[in-house]
Design an enzyme around this catalytic site. Structure first.
Site, short mmCIF file in Angstrom:
data_model
loop_
_atom_site.label_atom_id
_atom_site.label_comp_id
_atom_site.label_asym_id
_atom_site.label_seq_id
_atom_site.Cartn_x
_atom_site.Cartn_y
_atom_site.Cartn_z
CG ASP A 54 -23.57 29.68 -52.19
OD1 ASP A 54 -24.68 29.13 -52.09
OD2 ASP A 54 -22.59 29.14 -52.72
N GLY A 55 -24.32 34.14 -51.14
CA GLY A 55 -24.11 35.36 -50.37
C GLY A 55 -25.31 35.74 -49.53
CG ASN A 60 -18.13 31.17 -46.56
OD1 ASN A 60 -18.66 30.10 -46.27
ND2 ASN A 60 -18.22 31.70 -47.75
CG ASP A 73 -0.19 38.93 -51.45
OD1 ASP A 73 0.83 39.58 -51.19
OD2 ASP A 73 -0.57 38.72 -52.62
CD GLN A 118 -20.88 41.89 -44.78
OE1 GLN A 118 -20.82 42.29 -43.62
NE2 GLN A 118 -22.01 41.54 -45.34
#
Length: 361
Positions: free
Chosen positions: A103-104, A184, A214, A285
């Site tokens: 998928d990446g 995404n 967070d 990223q």
């Protein structure tokens, strides 16, 4: 039966057809890939000899069967002979992207066109994940036949456009127009800081909440099965026009994931009182760091990712496929998403007693 005034009408006889679900004009429809591609860009997982070998076989097949098609490969160290090198800065015309990997690899292909439209993407599964990969690499001859004979349909997966702003609201340069395109999710997180982030979330200019956590994830329906799902977010069908706001380890236990209209403009602002800046990640990223007072503005991109779908019958004519869709809806042609949540995510799978299973063997 209740009328508009809230009064009961006398029951009468009804035909079964009166209870059939209605079809609305807003129902998502697949689109046909009408024009045979004249140029193909190959994007593959790097430093993988098995995938490199598969790319050689696929490229040779395309050259033999479709000799007039220009073949490109993303410029890298192990580029194959006979394929023209391609970089995003050159912007040579591309009609079809073929990805080989997990998928990446699709996310990487999307990032190559992060400031504008992206060509249709034909994806072959050769990686660790396959949620976005409808085709097995062994079926590449029939997959290309679908594309070049006009049988292929595409599903447009939403992308989101992001722009970054300073404390005074001015836009930070270098983000492109109409903003970075993300397939995404966009994530604001505390990174290496030991302190929680304080992030103010706005929906169409209206303050929604102050999130002490967070971080926050803003994802597309495609991204609903990625980081958002791991953080407790819902699974959303890619044909749904929506945005998902999911907290990461919130201090408040009542803070749950929200599904917002896809037409919304979402602003995530690092509070001036936050003890930690927010690191921004897009599709895994790292992009930049937002200081207290700075913010990112997110909305649906006008440039979705057109993903080639599998057809139910490679030998059926286009007229037959259209007729089947009219009679049976999308179910008539199958749904890769339904297959994936069952096979890859084991959706609603029952628990099994390993001890009893061992005894039966």
């Amino acid at each position: 039966m209740i009328t508009r005034l809230g009064l009961f009408k006398k029951p009468s006889s009804f035909r079964l057809s009166q209870f059939q679900p209605r079809r609305f004009a807003t129902q998502p429809q697949s689109k046909w890939l009408n024009k045979p591609p004249e140029s193909v860009l190959f994007v593959k997982k790097r430093d993988d000899q098995v995938i490199t070998t598969a790319l050689k076989d696929i490229a040779q097949h395309v050259k033999r069967r479709y000799p007039n098609v220009a073949l490109y490969q993303e410029r890298e160290a192990d580029a194959l002979d006979g394929l023209q090198p391609w970089t995003a800065s050159e912007q040579s015309p591309i009609d079809l992207i073929v990805t080989l990997g997990g998928d990446g690899t699709i996310l990487h292909a999307s990032s190559l066109f992060k400031t504008g439209p992206i060509p249709p993407v034909l994806s072959f599964s050769m990686g660790t994940l396959g949620f976005l990969l409808p085709f097995n690499v062994d079926t590449f001859p029939s997959a290309f036949d679908e594309v070049f004979t006009g049988k292929a349909t595409i599903l447009e997966r939403m992308r989101i456009a992001c722009t970054f702003h300073r404390q005074d609201g001015s836009e930070i340069e270098g983000c492109g127009e109409p903003g970075w395109q993300v397939m995404n999710e966009v994530t604001l997180h505390r990174g290496r800081s030991p302190h929680l982030n304080i992030i103010d979330a706005y929906v169409d200019g209206q303050h929604l909440t102050e999130a002490v956590s967070d971080g926050l994830i803003l994802s597309t329906p495609t991204g609903s099965t990625a980081y958002s799902l791991s953080s407790g977010g819902p699974i959303v069908h890619p044909a749904v026009n929506a945005l998902l706001l999911t907290p990461i380890c919130p201090r408040s236990l009542s803070f749950r994931s929200l599904v917002l209209p896809g037409s919304s403009r979402i602003t995530l602002k690092v509070s001036r009182t936050s003890r930690a800046p927010a690191e921004v990640s897009m599709d895994g990223q790292g992009v930049r760091v937002l200081q207290p007072g700075e913010f990112v503005s997110v909305e649906a991109s006008p440039y979705p990712v057109p993903c080639v779908k599998r057809s139910a019958d490679l030998h059926a004519s286009r007229v037959d496929l259209e007729k089947r869709r009219t009679e049976m809806g999308e179910r008539g042609l199958g749904d890769d998403w339904v297959r994936d949540i069952n096979t890859l995510l084991q959706f609603n799978a029952s628990f099994k007693n390993k001890h009893l299973a061992t005894e039966r063997v």
